[in-house]
Design an enzyme around this catalytic site. Structure first.
Site, PDB file in Angstrom:
ATOM      1  N   LYS A 230       0.842  -1.210   0.000  1.00  0.00           N
ATOM      2  CA  LYS A 230       0.000   0.000   0.000  1.00  0.00           C
ATOM      3  C   LYS A 230       0.875   1.257   0.000  1.00  0.00           C
ATOM      4  O   LYS A 230       0.652   2.177  -0.773  1.00  0.00           O
ATOM      5  CB  LYS A 230      -0.915   0.038   1.251  1.00  0.00           C
ATOM      6  CG  LYS A 230      -1.855  -1.138   1.369  1.00  0.00           C
ATOM      7  CD  LYS A 230      -2.832  -0.980   2.525  1.00  0.00           C
ATOM      8  CE  LYS A 230      -2.227  -1.109   3.911  1.00  0.00           C
ATOM      9  NZ  LYS A 230      -1.671  -2.434   4.236  1.00  0.00           N
TER      10      LYS A 230
ATOM     11  N   ARG B  69      -9.329   0.330   9.312  1.00  0.00           N
ATOM     12  CA  ARG B  69      -8.890  -1.030   9.606  1.00  0.00           C
ATOM     13  C   ARG B  69      -9.967  -1.805  10.357  1.00  0.00           C
ATOM     14  O   ARG B  69      -9.801  -2.984  10.632  1.00  0.00           O
ATOM     15  CB  ARG B  69      -7.616  -0.985  10.447  1.00  0.00           C
ATOM     16  CG  ARG B  69      -6.337  -1.032   9.610  1.00  0.00           C
ATOM     17  CD  ARG B  69      -5.170  -0.940  10.562  1.00  0.00           C
ATOM     18  NE  ARG B  69      -3.956  -1.527  10.081  1.00  0.00           N
ATOM     19  CZ  ARG B  69      -2.990  -0.838   9.470  1.00  0.00           C
ATOM     20  NH1 ARG B  69      -3.135   0.426   9.209  1.00  0.00           N
ATOM     21  NH2 ARG B  69      -1.878  -1.442   9.114  1.00  0.00           N
TER      22      ARG B  69
ATOM     23  N   ARG C 297      11.750  -5.845   4.603  1.00  0.00           N
ATOM     24  CA  ARG C 297      11.402  -4.424   4.403  1.00  0.00           C
ATOM     25  C   ARG C 297      12.338  -3.518   5.201  1.00  0.00           C
ATOM     26  O   ARG C 297      12.714  -3.806   6.329  1.00  0.00           O
ATOM     27  CB  ARG C 297       9.963  -4.183   4.856  1.00  0.00           C
ATOM     28  CG  ARG C 297       9.587  -2.705   4.802  1.00  0.00           C
ATOM     29  CD  ARG C 297       8.103  -2.466   4.775  1.00  0.00           C
ATOM     30  NE  ARG C 297       7.438  -2.801   6.023  1.00  0.00           N
ATOM     31  CZ  ARG C 297       6.106  -2.698   6.188  1.00  0.00           C
ATOM     32  NH1 ARG C 297       5.343  -2.327   5.181  1.00  0.00           N
ATOM     33  NH2 ARG C 297       5.566  -3.017   7.336  1.00  0.00           N
TER      34      ARG C 297
ATOM     35  N   ARG D 279      11.585  -1.524  10.663  1.00  0.00           N
ATOM     36  CA  ARG D 279      10.515  -1.149  11.607  1.00  0.00           C
ATOM     37  C   ARG D 279      10.475  -2.148  12.762  1.00  0.00           C
ATOM     38  O   ARG D 279      10.655  -3.344  12.544  1.00  0.00           O
ATOM     39  CB  ARG D 279       9.157  -1.184  10.880  1.00  0.00           C
ATOM     40  CG  ARG D 279       8.841   0.089  10.151  1.00  0.00           C
ATOM     41  CD  ARG D 279       7.629  -0.034   9.261  1.00  0.00           C
ATOM     42  NE  ARG D 279       6.452  -0.630   9.891  1.00  0.00           N
ATOM     43  CZ  ARG D 279       5.234  -0.625   9.334  1.00  0.00           C
ATOM     44  NH1 ARG D 279       5.052  -0.060   8.169  1.00  0.00           N
ATOM     45  NH2 ARG D 279       4.224  -1.198   9.928  1.00  0.00           N
TER      46      ARG D 279
ATOM     47  N   ARG E 194      -0.519  -9.000  13.236  1.00  0.00           N
ATOM     48  CA  ARG E 194      -1.105  -8.054  12.272  1.00  0.00           C
ATOM     49  C   ARG E 194      -1.902  -8.792  11.196  1.00  0.00           C
ATOM     50  O   ARG E 194      -2.964  -8.350  10.790  1.00  0.00           O
ATOM     51  CB  ARG E 194      -0.003  -7.193  11.658  1.00  0.00           C
ATOM     52  CG  ARG E 194       0.469  -6.114  12.630  1.00  0.00           C
ATOM     53  CD  ARG E 194       1.934  -5.799  12.473  1.00  0.00           C
ATOM     54  NE  ARG E 194       2.242  -5.112  11.251  1.00  0.00           N
ATOM     55  CZ  ARG E 194       3.428  -5.141  10.656  1.00  0.00           C
ATOM     56  NH1 ARG E 194       4.430  -5.833  11.183  1.00  0.00           N
ATOM     57  NH2 ARG E 194       3.636  -4.471   9.563  1.00  0.00           N
TER      58      ARG E 194
HETATM   59  P1  AMP Z   1       1.063   0.434   8.972  1.00  0.00           P
HETATM   60  O1  AMP Z   1       2.195   1.404   8.818  1.00  0.00           O
HETATM   61  O2  AMP Z   1      -0.142   0.794   8.162  1.00  0.00           O
HETATM   62  O3  AMP Z   1       1.502  -0.996   8.771  1.00  0.00           O
HETATM   63  O4  AMP Z   1       0.577   0.548  10.509  1.00  0.00           O
HETATM   64  C1  AMP Z   1       1.488   0.265  11.573  1.00  0.00           C
HETATM   65  C2  AMP Z   1       0.719   0.091  12.861  1.00  0.00           C
HETATM   66  O5  AMP Z   1       0.058   1.315  13.203  1.00  0.00           O
HETATM   67  C3  AMP Z   1      -0.400  -0.954  12.853  1.00  0.00           C
HETATM   68  O6  AMP Z   1       0.080  -2.263  13.054  1.00  0.00           O
HETATM   69  C4  AMP Z   1      -1.259  -0.467  14.016  1.00  0.00           C
HETATM   70  O7  AMP Z   1      -0.644  -0.762  15.255  1.00  0.00           O
HETATM   71  C5  AMP Z   1      -1.203   1.041  13.834  1.00  0.00           C
HETATM   72  N1  AMP Z   1      -2.276   1.534  12.948  1.00  0.00           N
HETATM   73  C6  AMP Z   1      -2.133   2.090  11.708  1.00  0.00           C
HETATM   74  N2  AMP Z   1      -3.308   2.428  11.203  1.00  0.00           N
HETATM   75  C7  AMP Z   1      -4.246   2.094  12.123  1.00  0.00           C
HETATM   76  C8  AMP Z   1      -5.666   2.183  12.173  1.00  0.00           C
HETATM   77  N3  AMP Z   1      -6.370   2.678  11.159  1.00  0.00           N
HETATM   78  N4  AMP Z   1      -6.276   1.741  13.304  1.00  0.00           N
HETATM   79  C9  AMP Z   1      -5.593   1.262  14.342  1.00  0.00           C
HETATM   80  N5  AMP Z   1      -4.253   1.128  14.355  1.00  0.00           N
HETATM   81  C10 AMP Z   1      -3.575   1.541  13.250  1.00  0.00           C
END
Ligand code: AMP
Length: 253
Positions: A38, A114, A151, A184, A195
């Site tokens: 994404k 999400r 990554r 990360r 996740r």
């Molecule tokens: P991402 O960078 O999109 O993989 O998000 C990293 C982490 O941020 C996720 O594993 C969640 O812990 C948190 N996170 C990101 N977006 C959301 C969301 N819309 N709702 C809740 N937690 C989020």
């Protein structure tokens, strides 16, 4: 009856209608498991179309790194474990961002919603004429794990890379801002498993919700970035040619 109340009512109506006319927003929502790509696709699209890219994960990592943020410690726990941050926190952060002037004509959402309740909250907060396309990226679990374990992201601009599939020109440095690449802290096996499980639990209801309401585009995203990107442009243009208005003229490379 005096004409004044009637004129006032007409005036108020015209005000409301003219403000709605300026509210039309083009919104692209990217759904997909962690590691679906994404971030890479949204950044590329945003750079070339000039539509702002909003990644909730990136905003949370920025908040987490901000030593003055009262939320930083709490956020770190959720993110490291691969758990979802509570809706009220993430919604507050998102609303602050999408109400900024650069989003008035639209934005690209990456990582939100999400949960089904996040989808409801978003729907209620958008003007009724918002033009929404939902892009659903599909990738098998084995590819996801390989992608996430390899990554790296830029420590400054958060541009994602992969050590084998999408390496930077110079090892360990971001192509765009030259800063150091890092892993990360949630790209470890325990967090990846959490996740993925959460994604599988939450995705079905979100998919049903959007398929009945908005344009829905599906992409098999197990291919390399360039191929996924071409498919994305083709499919978005096929459902709505006006969506990426003037897009070819704005390309930067
Ligand atoms: P991402 O960078 O999109 O993989 O998000 C990293 C982490 O941020 C996720 O594993 C969640 O812990 C948190 N996170 C990101 N977006 C959301 C969301 N819309 N709702 C809740 N937690 C989020």
């Amino acid at each position: 009856m005096s004409k004044r109340p009637l004129l006032l009512t007409l005036f108020l109506f015209s005000l409301i209608f003219s403000s709605f006319a300026y509210c039309e927003q083009n919104i692209l929502i990217f759904l997909g498991p962690p590691g679906a790509g994404k971030g890479v696709l949204c950044k590329k699209l945003s750079k070339e179309s000039l539509i702002p890219h909003i990644s909730t994960g990136e905003m949370l990592r920025e908040e987490q790194a901000n030593q003055n943020s009262p939320m930083a410690i709490e956020l770190s726990e959720y993110i490291k474990e691969g758990q979802l941050v509570p809706d009220e926190m993430i919604v507050r952060i998102l609303m602050r961002r999408i109400n900024k002037p650069d989003c008035k004509n639209g934005f690209i959402l990456d990582g939100f919603p999400r949960t089904l309740s996040q989808a409801h909250i978003l729907e209620k907060s958008l003007p009724s004429q918002a033009n929404l396309i939902v892009v659903n990226l599909k990738v098998d679990d084995a590819t996801i794990v390989k992608r996430l374990l390899g990554r790296r992201i830029c420590s400054k601009c958060q541009q994602p890379y992969h050590v084998d599939f999408f390496p930077p020109a110079k090892k360990g440095a971001c192509d765009h801002c030259k800063n150091k690449l890092i892993t990360r802290n949630d790209d470890c096996e325990v967090s990846i498993r959490n996740r993925l499980e959460i994604f599988k639990d939450q995705h079905g209801p979100i998919e049903d919700y959007y398929k009945n309401r908005h344009e829905w585009v599906e992409i098999n995203a197990a291919n390399p970035v360039e191929s996924n990107y071409s498919t994305l442009l083709e499919k978005v243009n096929a459902v709505n040619l006006d969506f990426l208005i003037d897009f070819p003229d704005r390309q930067t490379h």
